[in-house]
Motif scaffolding. Structure first.
Motif, PDB file in Angstrom:
ATOM      1  N   ALA A   1      50.406  41.411  45.064  1.00 15.16           N
ATOM      2  CA  ALA A   1      49.396  40.359  44.998  1.00 15.16           C
ATOM      3  C   ALA A   1      48.553  40.326  46.250  1.00 15.16           C
ATOM      4  O   ALA A   1      47.353  40.172  46.197  1.00 15.16           O
ATOM      5  CB  ALA A   1      50.076  39.018  44.808  1.00 15.16           C
TER       6      ALA A   1
ATOM      7  N   ASN B   1      43.663  35.392  46.380  1.00 10.05           N
ATOM      8  CA  ASN B   1      44.275  34.300  45.626  1.00 10.05           C
ATOM      9  C   ASN B   1      43.610  34.285  44.248  1.00 10.05           C
ATOM     10  O   ASN B   1      42.403  34.112  44.146  1.00 10.05           O
ATOM     11  CB  ASN B   1      44.050  32.959  46.328  1.00 10.05           C
ATOM     12  N   ALA B   2      44.411  34.469  43.210  1.00 14.61           N
ATOM     13  CA  ALA B   2      43.849  34.773  41.889  1.00 14.61           C
ATOM     14  C   ALA B   2      43.360  33.525  41.158  1.00 14.61           C
ATOM     15  O   ALA B   2      44.124  32.857  40.470  1.00 14.61           O
ATOM     16  CB  ALA B   2      44.889  35.500  41.049  1.00 14.61           C
TER      17      ALA B   2
ATOM     18  N   TYR C   1      39.854  37.932  41.912  1.00 12.09           N
ATOM     19  CA  TYR C   1      40.833  38.586  41.043  1.00 12.09           C
ATOM     20  C   TYR C   1      40.847  40.076  41.339  1.00 12.09           C
ATOM     21  O   TYR C   1      39.799  40.724  41.257  1.00 12.09           O
ATOM     22  CB  TYR C   1      40.457  38.403  39.574  1.00 12.09           C
TER      23      TYR C   1
ATOM     24  N   THR D   1      46.147  46.252  34.623  1.00 12.97           N
ATOM     25  CA  THR D   1      45.593  44.978  34.144  1.00 12.97           C
ATOM     26  C   THR D   1      45.161  45.154  32.687  1.00 12.97           C
ATOM     27  O   THR D   1      44.291  45.976  32.396  1.00 12.97           O
ATOM     28  CB  THR D   1      44.379  44.563  35.006  1.00 12.97           C
TER      29      THR D   1
ATOM     30  N   TYR E   1      40.683  36.497  33.222  1.00 12.33           N
ATOM     31  CA  TYR E   1      40.109  36.463  34.566  1.00 12.33           C
ATOM     32  C   TYR E   1      38.592  36.250  34.486  1.00 12.33           C
ATOM     33  O   TYR E   1      38.034  35.399  35.160  1.00 12.33           O
ATOM     34  CB  TYR E   1      40.351  37.784  35.295  1.00 12.33           C
TER      35      TYR E   1
ATOM     36  N   ARG F   1      52.443  30.565  38.318  1.00 12.80           N
ATOM     37  CA  ARG F   1      52.829  31.896  38.781  1.00 12.80           C
ATOM     38  C   ARG F   1      52.791  31.921  40.306  1.00 12.80           C
ATOM     39  O   ARG F   1      51.880  31.374  40.919  1.00 12.80           O
ATOM     40  CB  ARG F   1      51.893  32.964  38.220  1.00 12.80           C
TER      41      ARG F   1
ATOM     42  N   VAL G   1      50.811  35.870  42.021  1.00 15.56           N
ATOM     43  CA  VAL G   1      49.963  36.295  40.912  1.00 15.56           C
ATOM     44  C   VAL G   1      50.701  36.516  39.590  1.00 15.56           C
ATOM     45  O   VAL G   1      50.297  36.005  38.561  1.00 15.56           O
ATOM     46  CB  VAL G   1      49.139  37.557  41.252  1.00 15.56           C
TER      47      VAL G   1
ATOM     48  N   THR H   1      51.017  32.934  47.153  1.00 18.15           N
ATOM     49  CA  THR H   1      49.912  32.431  46.350  1.00 18.15           C
ATOM     50  C   THR H   1      50.485  31.718  45.134  1.00 18.15           C
ATOM     51  O   THR H   1      51.501  32.131  44.582  1.00 18.15           O
ATOM     52  CB  THR H   1      48.981  33.562  45.874  1.00 18.15           C
TER      53      THR H   1
ATOM     54  N   SER I   1      49.370  30.084  41.367  1.00 17.61           N
ATOM     55  CA  SER I   1      48.310  30.021  40.388  1.00 17.61           C
ATOM     56  C   SER I   1      48.826  29.220  39.195  1.00 17.61           C
ATOM     57  O   SER I   1      49.898  29.491  38.675  1.00 17.61           O
ATOM     58  CB  SER I   1      47.922  31.469  40.066  1.00 17.61           C
TER      59      SER I   1
ATOM     60  N   THR J   1      42.223  27.847  35.297  1.00 16.75           N
ATOM     61  CA  THR J   1      43.118  28.283  36.367  1.00 16.75           C
ATOM     62  C   THR J   1      42.772  27.602  37.689  1.00 16.75           C
ATOM     63  O   THR J   1      41.597  27.421  38.006  1.00 16.75           O
ATOM     64  CB  THR J   1      42.999  29.819  36.571  1.00 16.75           C
TER      65      THR J   1
ATOM     66  N   ALA K   1      44.104  28.053  41.850  1.00 12.22           N
ATOM     67  CA  ALA K   1      44.919  28.936  42.698  1.00 12.22           C
ATOM     68  C   ALA K   1      44.776  28.539  44.146  1.00 12.22           C
ATOM     69  O   ALA K   1      43.715  28.062  44.565  1.00 12.22           O
ATOM     70  CB  ALA K   1      44.484  30.391  42.512  1.00 12.22           C
TER      71      ALA K   1
END
Ligand SMILES: [Zn+2]
Length: 406
Positions: free
Chosen positions: A15, A263-264, A283, A289, A297, A339, A342, A371, A373, A385, A387
């Protein structure tokens, strides 16, 4: 919980250690132990650095609630595009092309990131489905694989480079290629420091102590890129996403207007209390992914939360601290997920009375940056989201007073 402890080192490194330069050591199991802010005097800006030594508070973003307040943009970031995906950060060209085609088909409004920053600062709305494309490190593939597609779609992108590597070998971009891309009007060149060290843990080098080296990485990279490219450098991407309060202050003092983490979450004017212009989310897109995740995202919305704890960019010495936030936004509580680092889903609980969504670790969180999220879906099924990041640091042991011996 043991699973988390086993995974957290590796996962957090995925992450947080997303970007890796040519010579950087792999981010593996060395636990993250951010150094404390050193006691160097803060500078108040490039122009006045020789005369003032007063401390410079971090600019706290204005929380906007009017038009534009809830708009957001997904800052999608890749590294190298290559047929040889020998690292998790390397994306095969076919997958990358598929991702851009997906954005096109789904009606993404691909924007220059600096334009989005300026709109948000001015409290103006962003277009719907706003997306920004970023590329870290300055790999040759930005020229060979990315640039042709940018021209095809007529989409802008931001490249974060570190001058020590540019024009240094076959895998790196050259200054001439950067000039050609910039000239097209599609590519912005911004700073990823001078030599891509982990700014938190880097050691003194070439006769520079930590403070001097931090200054070199932040100030000199900005000056070098500005001199080479002839354009202002206003953005910084932290190598590996590692930063702390002192680094944020120094980045601001160096004149950066925005600094980007991993930080997502979506970037919006909907700042969580404690977030700053020096700790903005992005992201990272990896070779694994999935297109589903990519879609969440790209088109996810910011989740309205308050009382995020531990506070964004804060430090706690309690390694079993609860992690929580009050959910203010319109989201179905049953769809809430938390999470860490990430991708590590944890068993967080929602309290309908207090609207607090919280997780209590059963075992100690390792030292370093974490981090968080939180995501959920609203009634329309859209993903939202929030984060942030915080630091766990072991308390300094209290010295036991020695008893005086006669
Ligand atoms: Zn990098």
């Amino acid at each position: 919980m043991r699973v988390i402890c086993l995974l957290c080192v590796g996962v957090a490194c995925i992450a947080l250690g997303g970007c890796r330069g040519k010579n950087a050591a792999p981010v593996t199991s060395n636990s993250s132990v951010p150094s404390t802010a050193s006691a160097t005097p803060k500078k108040t800006g490039v122009a006045s650095q020789t005369k003032t030594h007063t401390s410079l508070p971090l600019q706290v973003p204005k929380r906007l609630t009017g038009p534009g307040g809830k708009n957001s943009i997904a800052v999608l970031t890749w590294h190298r595009i290559s047929e040889r995906p020998d690292q998790y950060t390397v994306t095969p060209p076919s997958k990358f092309a598929e991702e851009l085609a997906f954005l096109h088909e789904e009606g993404a409004n691909v924007m220059r990131l600096q334009d989005a920053v300026e709109l948000i600062k001015a409290g103006k709305p962003l277009p719907e489905r706003a997306v920004s494309l970023g590329f870290d490190d300055g790999f040759k593939s930005c020229y060979t694989e990315v640039f042709p597609l940018l021209k095809q779609y007529n989409w802008p992108a931001t490249l974060y480079i570190y001058p020590d590597w540019i024009s240094s070998g076959s895998g790196a971009l050259t200054w001439a290629e950067l000039h050609e891309m910039q000239k097209s009007g599609l590519v912005d060149v911004q700073s990823h420091t001078m030599g891509h060290p982990d700014l938190v843990r880097m050691k003194p080098k070439k006769g520079m102590n930590y403070a001097q080296r931090l200054r070199h990485e932040l100030f000199d990279s900005k000056k070098t890129i500005e001199a080479k490219m002839g354009r202002p450098v206003t953005q910084l991407a932290y190598p590996y996403g590692f930063y702390n309060k002192h680094i944020m202050q120094q980045a601001q003092a160096a004149g950066y207007e925005s600094a980007w983490t991993v930080n997502a979450g979506p970037f919006s004017s909907h700042f969580i209390r404690g977030e700053t212009w020096m700790s903005l989310p992005r992201y990272l897109i990896y070779r694994n992914t999935t297109i589903d995740r990519f879609s969440r995202y790209a088109f996810g919305k910011p989740l309205d939360v308050s009382r995020a704890y531990p506070a964004p960019n804060g430090t706690t010495t309690n390694s079993t601290t609860s992690i929580s936030a009050r959910i203010d936004g319109d989201v179905d509580p049953k769809t809430l997920q938390m999470r860490l680092a990430v991708i590590q889903k944890v068993d967080a609980k929602y309290n309908p009375k207090t609207r607090v969504f919280s997780y209590k670790p059963m075992e100690e969180l390792r030292e370093g940056t974490w981090t968080v999220s939180i995501s959920g879906r609203d009634k329309a099924g859209r993903t939202k989201t929030a984060a942030w990041a915080f630091v766990v640091k072991k308390p300094v042991p209290t010295a036991i007073p020695e008893t005086e011996t006669p």
